[in-house]
Scaffold this active site. Structure first.
Site, PDB file in Angstrom:
ATOM      1  N   HIS A 261       0.721  -1.205   0.032  1.00 39.72           N
ATOM      2  CA  HIS A 261       0.015   0.212   0.158  1.00 39.72           C
ATOM      3  C   HIS A 261       0.879   1.423   0.029  1.00 39.72           C
ATOM      4  O   HIS A 261       1.865   1.215   0.774  1.00 39.72           O
ATOM      5  CB  HIS A 261      -0.864   0.067   1.299  1.00 39.72           C
ATOM      6  CG  HIS A 261      -2.062   1.081   1.133  1.00 39.72           C
ATOM      7  ND1 HIS A 261      -1.930   2.284   1.409  1.00 39.72           N
ATOM      8  CD2 HIS A 261      -3.430   0.771   0.965  1.00 39.72           C
ATOM      9  CE1 HIS A 261      -3.055   2.859   1.173  1.00 39.72           C
ATOM     10  NE2 HIS A 261      -4.149   2.161   0.702  1.00 39.72           N
ATOM     11  N   ASP A 313      -8.143  -5.150   0.485  1.00 42.77           N
ATOM     12  CA  ASP A 313      -8.713  -6.203  -0.471  1.00 42.77           C
ATOM     13  C   ASP A 313      -8.373  -7.672  -0.245  1.00 42.77           C
ATOM     14  O   ASP A 313      -9.093  -8.426  -0.769  1.00 42.77           O
ATOM     15  CB  ASP A 313      -8.318  -5.649  -1.686  1.00 42.77           C
ATOM     16  CG  ASP A 313      -8.757  -4.398  -2.389  1.00 42.77           C
ATOM     17  OD1 ASP A 313     -10.112  -4.072  -1.955  1.00 42.77           O
ATOM     18  OD2 ASP A 313      -8.248  -3.446  -2.831  1.00 42.77           O
TER      19      ASP A 313
HETATM   20  C1  LIG Z   1      -0.615  -0.825  -3.786  1.00 42.40           C
HETATM   21  C2  LIG Z   1       0.570  -0.625  -4.470  1.00 42.40           C
HETATM   22  C3  LIG Z   1       0.156  -0.096  -6.081  1.00 42.40           C
HETATM   23  C4  LIG Z   1       1.337   0.744  -3.956  1.00 42.40           C
HETATM   24  O1  LIG Z   1       2.436   0.931  -5.224  1.00 42.40           O
HETATM   25  P1  LIG Z   1       3.820   1.903  -4.823  1.00 42.40           P
HETATM   26  O2  LIG Z   1       3.631   2.591  -3.582  1.00 42.40           O
HETATM   27  O3  LIG Z   1       3.976   2.363  -5.901  1.00 42.40           O
HETATM   28  O4  LIG Z   1       4.751   0.711  -4.285  1.00 42.40           O
HETATM   29  P2  LIG Z   1       5.806   0.084  -5.376  1.00 42.40           P
HETATM   30  O5  LIG Z   1       5.204  -0.502  -6.597  1.00 42.40           O
HETATM   31  O6  LIG Z   1       6.889   0.976  -5.628  1.00 42.40           O
HETATM   32  O7  LIG Z   1       6.355  -1.241  -4.305  1.00 42.40           O
HETATM   33  C5  LIG Z   1       7.484  -0.881  -3.803  1.00 42.40           C
HETATM   34  C6  LIG Z   1       8.248  -2.460  -3.695  1.00 42.40           C
HETATM   35  O8  LIG Z   1       7.375  -3.331  -3.184  1.00 42.40           O
HETATM   36  C7  LIG Z   1       7.020  -4.267  -4.189  1.00 42.40           C
HETATM   37  N1  LIG Z   1       5.867  -4.827  -4.275  1.00 42.40           N
HETATM   38  C8  LIG Z   1       4.838  -3.764  -3.651  1.00 42.40           C
HETATM   39  N2  LIG Z   1       3.730  -4.460  -3.851  1.00 42.40           N
HETATM   40  C9  LIG Z   1       3.989  -5.874  -4.051  1.00 42.40           C
HETATM   41  C10 LIG Z   1       3.219  -6.790  -4.170  1.00 42.40           C
HETATM   42  N3  LIG Z   1       2.015  -6.781  -3.965  1.00 42.40           N
HETATM   43  N4  LIG Z   1       3.729  -7.949  -4.378  1.00 42.40           N
HETATM   44  C11 LIG Z   1       5.090  -8.073  -4.797  1.00 42.40           C
HETATM   45  N5  LIG Z   1       5.680  -7.060  -4.573  1.00 42.40           N
HETATM   46  C12 LIG Z   1       5.370  -5.723  -4.142  1.00 42.40           C
HETATM   47  C13 LIG Z   1       7.392  -3.810  -5.627  1.00 42.40           C
HETATM   48  O9  LIG Z   1       7.823  -4.756  -6.670  1.00 42.40           O
HETATM   49  C14 LIG Z   1       8.638  -2.772  -5.019  1.00 42.40           C
HETATM   50  O10 LIG Z   1       9.762  -3.668  -5.184  1.00 42.40           O
HETATM   51  P3  LIG Z   1      11.204  -3.201  -5.623  1.00 42.40           P
HETATM   52  O11 LIG Z   1      11.507  -1.970  -4.766  1.00 42.40           O
HETATM   53  O12 LIG Z   1      12.227  -4.308  -5.297  1.00 42.40           O
HETATM   54  O13 LIG Z   1      10.975  -2.932  -7.016  1.00 42.40           O
HETATM   55  C15 LIG Z   1       1.425  -2.082  -4.883  1.00 42.40           C
HETATM   56  O14 LIG Z   1       1.689  -2.435  -3.650  1.00 42.40           O
HETATM   57  C16 LIG Z   1       0.671  -2.810  -5.672  1.00 42.40           C
HETATM   58  O15 LIG Z   1       0.602  -2.890  -6.940  1.00 42.40           O
HETATM   59  N6  LIG Z   1       0.006  -3.918  -4.887  1.00 42.40           N
HETATM   60  C17 LIG Z   1      -1.012  -4.829  -5.324  1.00 42.40           C
HETATM   61  C18 LIG Z   1      -2.029  -4.209  -5.989  1.00 42.40           C
HETATM   62  C19 LIG Z   1      -3.199  -3.972  -4.795  1.00 42.40           C
HETATM   63  O16 LIG Z   1      -3.252  -4.693  -3.682  1.00 42.40           O
HETATM   64  N7  LIG Z   1      -3.704  -2.955  -4.521  1.00 42.40           N
HETATM   65  C20 LIG Z   1      -4.861  -2.673  -3.867  1.00 42.40           C
HETATM   66  C21 LIG Z   1      -4.496  -1.510  -3.071  1.00 42.40           C
HETATM   67  S1  LIG Z   1      -5.482  -0.985  -1.786  1.00 42.40           S
END
Ligand SMILES: CC(C)(COP(=O)(O)OP(=O)(O)OC[C@H]1O[C@@H](n2cnc3c(N)ncnc32)[C@H](O)[C@@H]1OP(=O)(O)O)[C@@H](O)C(=O)NCCC(=O)NCCS
Length: 377
Positions: A261, A313
């Site tokens: 998140h 979720d």
């Molecule tokens: C919620 C979300 C979009 C936040 O995105 P963000 O703040 O931009 O975080 P990032 O994508 O930059 O993630 C940071 C690190 O954690 C990892 N990471 C984040 N969420 C992850 C997940 N669900 N599974 C595996 N790795 C994950 C990323 O790959 C990244 O790793 P790195 O630094 O080695 O590249 C992201 O965590 C995600 O895509 N989650 C899955 C979708 C989800 O559950 N969405 C509902 C949100 S309420």
């Protein structure tokens, strides 16, 4: 021009002032107009929480009665809107059905282009009442199931669950569902809410703002994650497969839906703790604990391997599945609740408006002279 540092995804940028919701990371609380969201989910009805969001205060007994009956009266959709939905391809995603439903509903609202505070409030209440009906009946129409009339004696939550499943839920099921709706109701500047505010800031109308929010919520990085988390559990299928499956995804650098998140980087989303508990109780009631056990194990693996925690979720996916809600309706159900937050933010935006108009960091070509087509290689 003062150059402000570029932050991808607007991370940690304050983009609006609000008195609606505060994510208090120090006390691990989500405050809705000063009230703890978890306490609201434990003690309040959906109608009370919705009134609080839209009107700013918890209702008195009389105000709650009036509000609930206004919502009941507004549980109607013009037949012409249903006719528009009947023309859609039968495999249309329910979020796309919902977007068209809201667009088709707009011209029927007598207050459509009146953006005064009172008119916006009236439209917000109509949207809260009607969007849930569109979720259920829009899906029914495109899946060639009979359209149901709302049940006048049921609360917002019971009626929505009834209109989806076709069976009146038990009081316990209805309450668990209602609690998840309260948890979904509002969460500060999530991408969909930000989209709603951007549209509001142009002084456009509230229906257009809700359409933009629905489009944003559809994405798997936002609302779509509840559907994906259940699809993953079904694909894993058994406890023995959990470890290898999750490790495989991580090795391939794929995301596990329902984890991570933008705001809760260092701990679990407070809402996920409550939904985990709800899932546990419902699973025990049903004697169907497989999905709970799998989810619990995935949570442990993700914490130890990636220091990533479940968001709201993740547990809602299996919880809705056990309640008999079709997977493709998980995100529309999220919208049926979050429309309250979207509209509260829209009203707040227009009450003290300045149009959103940020700048971009240009990474393209510098000036290039135009060449007539014959001279281009
Ligand atoms: C919620 C979300 C979009 C936040 O995105 P963000 O703040 O931009 O975080 P990032 O994508 O930059 O993630 C940071 C690190 O954690 C990892 N990471 C984040 N969420 C992850 C997940 N669900 N599974 C595996 N790795 C994950 C990323 O790959 C990244 O790793 P790195 O630094 O080695 O590249 C992201 O965590 C995600 O895509 N989650 C899955 C979708 C989800 O559950 N969405 C509902 C949100 S309420």
């Amino acid at each position: 021009l003062t150059v402000v540092e570029f932050t991808p995804g607007l991370e940690n940028i304050v983009a609006a002032k609000t008195s609606i919701c505060h994510l208090d990371l120090e006390s691990h609380r989500i405050l809705i107009r000063g009230y703890d969201l978890i306490e609201l989910a434990q003690k309040a009805s959906f109608e009370e929480a919705a009134y609080l969001l839209l009107h700013g205060e918890l209702p008195t007994h009389g105000e709650l009665e009036d509000f609930s009956s206004r919502l009941r009266r507004e549980r109607t959709i013009p037949n012409d809107v249903y006719e528009a939905l009947r023309r859609l391809p039968k495999n249309t995603h329910p979020m796309d059905v919902l977007k068209l439903g809201i667009a088709a509903l707009a011209p029927w609202d007598p207050d459509l282009d009146d953006n005064s505070h009172q008119a916006n409030l009236r439209k917000a209440e109509r949207l809260v009442a009607k969007l849930a009906i569109l979720v259920a009946n829009g899906w029914r129409i495109t899946r060639e199931k009979p359209v149901l009339q709302p049940a006048a004696d049921l609360s917002f939550a019971s009626n929505l669950l009834y209109m989806i499943t076709g069976a009146v839920p038990s009081p316990r099921e209805a309450r668990i569902f209602e609690q998840t709706l309260i948890l979904y109701i509002e969460h500060e500047l999530a991408a969909s809410t930000f989209a709603a505010r951007v549209v509001g800031s142009t002084l456009s109308d509230i229906y257009g703002s809700v359409e933009a929010a629905i489009a944003a919520l559809k994405g798997p990085l936002h609302g779509g994650a509840n559907e994906k988390s259940m699809e993953m559990l079904l694909e894993i299928g058994s406890m023995e497969n959990v470890q290898a499956y999750i490790e495989g995804l991580l090795e391939r650098k794929q995301k596990i839906m329902g984890f991570g998140h933008r705001v809760y980087k260092r701990g679990i989303d407070p809402r996920a703790e409550m939904t985990k508990d709800l899932l546990k109780h419902l699973s025990q009631d049903r004697g169907q604990t497989l999905y709970y056990n799998m989810a619990d194990q995935i949570q442990m693996i993700m914490a130890s391997k990636k220091q990533l925690y479940p968001n709201l979720d993740f547990f809602i996916g299996p919880l809705y599945y056990l309640l008999g809600i079709p997977i493709e309706l998980f995100t529309p159900v999220f919208a049926a609740s979050r429309v309250t937050g979207w509209t509260a933010h829209f009203i707040e935006q227009q009450d003290e408006n300045r149009i959103f108009r940020p700048r971009a960091l240009y990474t393209g070509h510098r000036y290039r002279p135009y060449l007539p087509v014959e001279q281009r290689g």
